[in-house]
Design an enzyme around this catalytic site. Structure first.
Site, mmCIF file in Angstrom:
data_model
loop_
_atom_site.group_PDB
_atom_site.id
_atom_site.type_symbol
_atom_site.label_atom_id
_atom_site.label_comp_id
_atom_site.label_asym_id
_atom_site.label_seq_id
_atom_site.Cartn_x
_atom_site.Cartn_y
_atom_site.Cartn_z
ATOM 1 N N THR A 233 -8.144 3.183 7.771
ATOM 2 C CA THR A 233 -7.926 2.507 6.000
ATOM 3 C C THR A 233 -7.410 1.469 5.651
ATOM 4 O O THR A 233 -7.886 0.551 5.165
ATOM 5 C CB THR A 233 -7.380 3.230 5.263
ATOM 6 O OG1 THR A 233 -6.725 3.990 5.637
ATOM 7 C CG2 THR A 233 -8.044 4.615 4.820
ATOM 8 N N LYS B 253 1.118 -1.000 0.064
ATOM 9 C CA LYS B 253 0.002 0.041 0.507
ATOM 10 C C LYS B 253 1.247 1.517 -0.164
ATOM 11 O O LYS B 253 1.720 1.601 0.673
ATOM 12 C CB LYS B 253 -0.571 -0.356 0.884
ATOM 13 C CG LYS B 253 -1.550 -0.849 1.209
ATOM 14 C CD LYS B 253 -2.738 -1.150 2.229
ATOM 15 C CE LYS B 253 -1.744 -1.838 4.008
ATOM 16 N NZ LYS B 253 -2.457 -1.835 4.807
#
Length: 271
Positions: free
Chosen positions: A211, A176
């Site tokens: 998130t 990510k």
């Protein structure tokens, strides 16, 4: 649509933005059934973590077995594990599944506000006992650096590190890119067969709490529903971005996402 039975093994967030609370919301929005084995009670809000109360490893394992033996599971997602004894207990339960159930591991190490959520001496246990069982590992950049011993300052560095970690573990790795500098965020999925990359404009907001938890749980729900891994990642990413845009603006720090999306529409089924 298949109702995926998703077992989440993670800590509780009293502020409701991350951890088990975010996991349940994400799995529900994806059309799955969320079940939980809580590893710790964290005392936190949008400003940070002020305390952590661990759940005994035997109780964590008992929660997992209770769910597996009765309801059954289609996929397992792990988040905050905290220490080596917890990792050992979770790995022992997972060993009973003989690799028949997909496992998504979010290697939670540090909270959004900077508090440590994984003991330093537990990283080796994580790599030795748990990560080799993963179908997918979803590290952010600091976690990917910790797991590989590499310095990562670019998307290219992240890709190289993800490839190295994937080769070491025999698992897919989603690197990510949100912690890297720049106006764009690049997430890269490395599998044994291919590399999939997604690039989006960065959403400028302080409301980003949870998130990582949300993304990993949404991916897990997709795998539990029988989706191919790249499709599950694509759908989960779209959901997280929509939830960021729908954030309700709560708290004085890193606020929670708008998991229920408010007026922002989202297709729960198609990637």
């Amino acid at each position: 649509m298949t109702i995926a039975r998703v077992l989440v093994v993670a800590g509780s967030d009293s502020g409701g933005g991350a951890g088990i609370q975010a996991d349940i919301k994400a799995v529900t929005m994806m059309g799955g059934h969320a079940m939980t084995a809580i590893t710790a009670i964290t005392i936190q809000n949008t400003l940070g973590v002020s305390g952590v109360v661990p759940v005994p490893p035997d109780a964590i394992a008992a929660q997992m077995r209770a769910v597996i033996d009765d309801i059954g599971v289609d996929v397992i997602k792990t988040g905050m594990l905290g220490d080596a004894p917890t990792i050992e207990a979770v790995a022992d339960v997972l060993a009973r599944l003989d690799g028949h159930v997909p496992i998504v591991i979010d290697p939670v190490m540090v909270a959004k506000g900077g508090a440590s959520l994984l003991a330093a001496d537990a990283v080796n246990t994580l790599k030795r006992r748990l990560l080799p069982r993963a179908t997918l590992v979803t590290p952010n950049i600091p976690e990917l650096e910790a797991l590989t011993g590499r310095t990562i300052v670019s998307a290219e560095d992240a890709l190289d590190a993800a490839r190295a970690l994937g080769d070491e573990l025999g698992a897919a790795v989603l690197a990510k890119g949100g912690h890297l500098e720049g106006d764009e965020v690049v997430d890269q999925l490395v599998t044994r067969e291919d590399v999939h990359s997604w690039t989006d404009n960065r959403i400028e907001t302080r409301h980003t709490h949870g998130t990582g938890c949300t993304l990993a749980s949404a991916i897990a729900a997709g795998l539990g529903q029988g989706m191919a891994l790249p499709d599950a990642v694509a759908r989960a990413r779209a959901y997280v971005r929509a939830a960021m845009l729908a954030a309700p603006g709560l708290g004085q720090g890193h606020g929670p996402l708008g998991h229920a999306l408010g007026v922002v529409p989202f297709d729960r089924v198609k990637p």
